[in-house]
Motif scaffolding. Structure first.
Motif, short mmCIF file in Angstrom:
data_model
loop_
_atom_site.label_atom_id
_atom_site.label_comp_id
_atom_site.label_asym_id
_atom_site.label_seq_id
_atom_site.Cartn_x
_atom_site.Cartn_y
_atom_site.Cartn_z
N PRO A 64 8.35 12.27 -0.89
CA PRO A 64 8.96 13.42 -1.58
C PRO A 64 8.35 14.77 -1.21
CG PRO A 64 8.55 11.64 -3.11
CD PRO A 64 7.94 11.24 -1.82
N ASP A 65 7.06 14.79 -0.83
CA ASP A 65 6.43 16.06 -0.47
C ASP A 65 6.60 16.38 1.02
OD1 ASP A 65 4.77 14.18 0.64
OD2 ASP A 65 2.94 14.89 -0.35
N ASP A 66 7.55 15.74 1.67
CA ASP A 66 7.88 15.93 3.09
C ASP A 66 6.77 15.49 4.04
OD1 ASP A 66 10.47 16.80 2.67
OD2 ASP A 66 9.86 18.90 2.48
N THR A 67 5.88 14.63 3.58
CA THR A 67 4.90 14.02 4.48
C THR A 67 5.43 12.65 4.88
OG1 THR A 67 3.65 13.05 2.65
CG2 THR A 67 2.93 15.22 3.44
N ARG A 68 4.98 12.19 6.02
CA ARG A 68 5.42 10.88 6.51
C ARG A 68 4.31 9.86 6.34
NH1 ARG A 68 10.10 11.18 10.13
NH2 ARG A 68 10.74 13.34 10.14
N ALA A 69 4.67 8.69 5.90
CA ALA A 69 3.73 7.58 5.76
C ALA A 69 4.16 6.49 6.73
CB ALA A 69 3.71 7.06 4.34
N TRP A 70 3.22 6.02 7.55
CA TRP A 70 3.49 4.91 8.44
C TRP A 70 2.88 3.68 7.79
CZ3 TRP A 70 2.83 9.83 10.12
CH2 TRP A 70 3.80 10.33 10.96
N VAL A 71 3.73 2.86 7.21
CA VAL A 71 3.30 1.71 6.42
C VAL A 71 3.30 0.47 7.29
CG1 VAL A 71 3.85 0.32 4.39
CG2 VAL A 71 4.30 2.79 4.37
N PRO A 72 2.15 -0.22 7.38
CA PRO A 72 2.16 -1.50 8.11
C PRO A 72 3.12 -2.47 7.43
CG PRO A 72 -0.07 -0.91 7.39
CD PRO A 72 0.86 0.09 6.80
N ASN A 73 3.89 -3.18 8.20
CA ASN A 73 4.89 -4.09 7.62
C ASN A 73 4.28 -5.17 6.75
OD1 ASN A 73 7.10 -2.75 8.61
ND2 ASN A 73 7.20 -3.94 10.47
N SER A 74 3.00 -5.47 6.96
CA SER A 74 2.36 -6.49 6.11
C SER A 74 2.33 -6.05 4.64
CB SER A 74 0.95 -6.79 6.61
OG SER A 74 0.15 -5.62 6.60
N MET A 75 2.40 -4.71 4.38
CA MET A 75 2.45 -4.23 2.99
C MET A 75 3.69 -4.73 2.26
SD MET A 75 0.93 -0.36 2.76
CE MET A 75 1.45 -0.24 1.05
N PHE A 76 4.77 -4.96 3.02
CA PHE A 76 6.01 -5.44 2.41
C PHE A 76 5.86 -6.86 1.89
CE2 PHE A 76 7.55 -1.80 4.62
CZ PHE A 76 8.70 -1.41 3.97
N GLN A 77 4.89 -7.60 2.42
CA GLN A 77 4.63 -8.96 1.93
C GLN A 77 3.54 -8.97 0.88
OE1 GLN A 77 3.91 -11.10 5.62
NE2 GLN A 77 5.95 -11.98 5.48
N GLU A 78 2.64 -7.99 0.94
CA GLU A 78 1.49 -7.96 0.02
C GLU A 78 1.80 -7.26 -1.30
OE1 GLU A 78 -1.43 -5.98 2.37
OE2 GLU A 78 -1.57 -7.61 3.81
N HIS A 79 2.82 -6.40 -1.34
CA HIS A 79 3.12 -5.62 -2.54
C HIS A 79 4.58 -5.83 -2.97
CE1 HIS A 79 -0.64 -3.39 -2.27
NE2 HIS A 79 -0.41 -3.25 -0.97
N GLU A 80 4.84 -5.45 -4.20
CA GLU A 80 6.22 -5.47 -4.70
C GLU A 80 7.02 -4.41 -3.94
OE1 GLU A 80 8.63 -4.85 -8.89
OE2 GLU A 80 6.50 -4.43 -8.80
N VAL A 81 8.22 -4.75 -3.55
CA VAL A 81 9.10 -3.84 -2.83
C VAL A 81 10.32 -3.57 -3.69
CG1 VAL A 81 10.51 -3.51 -0.76
CG2 VAL A 81 8.36 -4.79 -0.62
#
Length: 190
Positions: free
Chosen positions: A65-82
């Motif tokens: 939302p603050d116009d910054t970009r986050a590069w999220v490792p795909n493993s986060m999609f398995q480790e956290h609620e999506v």
């Protein structure tokens, strides 16, 4: 290929899968197979929230939302609620609309339902509605509910919703409570 070569291949493959790169690669494949998110959709993964800009087998790029970009490792999609807010039908927003006179109640409900039915920005598949909420000291209070795709834009859409409701009610001759007018003044400040 002899048995020793096959075991070596399996061992090497297993070793790669347990590295961070291997885990992200496997998670990226799972994201693609499960179709968790696509570019343009709004998601929350752990503490990261925003619009998916790009997705590869190793990482997902999210515009926050603050116009910054986050590069999220795909493993986060398995480790956290999506949460895919675009597919869930969005986030519910609400505004309170107090009425000065009880005699305006039925007319107000009809006007608010007409406004809510014609919202061009409400999330598809979700029905906005107005509900009688309470009798306050000096007004009857209704709450109007609508849905938006991106929760980061809630203040903007709350302002749009409140403005549309108040304008339509006043145009119909329904006496809107002073509390709403004060809320409207606060929401429209840039």
């Amino acid at each position: 290929m002899c048995i020793r070569d096959r075991l070596a291949t399996i061992g090497f493959t297993g070793a790669v899968v347990f590295t961070p790169v291997g885990q992200n690669f496997v998670a990226g494949a799972m994201i693609a197979m499960d179709d968790l998110c696509r570019p343009g959709e709004v998601v929350t993964v752990g503490d990261v929230h925003g619009r998916v800009v790009y997705r590869s087998l190793l990482r997902t790029e999210i515009m926050q939302p603050d116009d910054t970009r986050a590069w999220v490792p795909n493993s986060m999609f398995q480790e956290h609620e999506v949460r895919n807010h675009s597919r869930m039908g969005g986030t519910r927003i609400s505004v309170e609309v107090p009425l000065d006179r009880a005699s305006d109640r039925h007319a107000a409900v009809a006007v608010m339902n007409d406004v809510l039915a014609d919202l061009p920005w409400s999330s598809p598949g979700r029905v906005p509605f107005a509900a009688f909420d309470e009798v306050a000291a000096e007004a009857m209070v209704f709450t109007a509910f609508a849905w938006i795709d991106d929760r980061t834009e809630e203040p903007y859409y709350r302002g749009l919703l409140l403005t549309a409701l108040v304008d339509a009610l006043e145009h119909a001759g329904v006496s809107v409570g002073q509390t709403t007018n004060l809320s409207l003044a606060r929401t429209s400040v840039p």
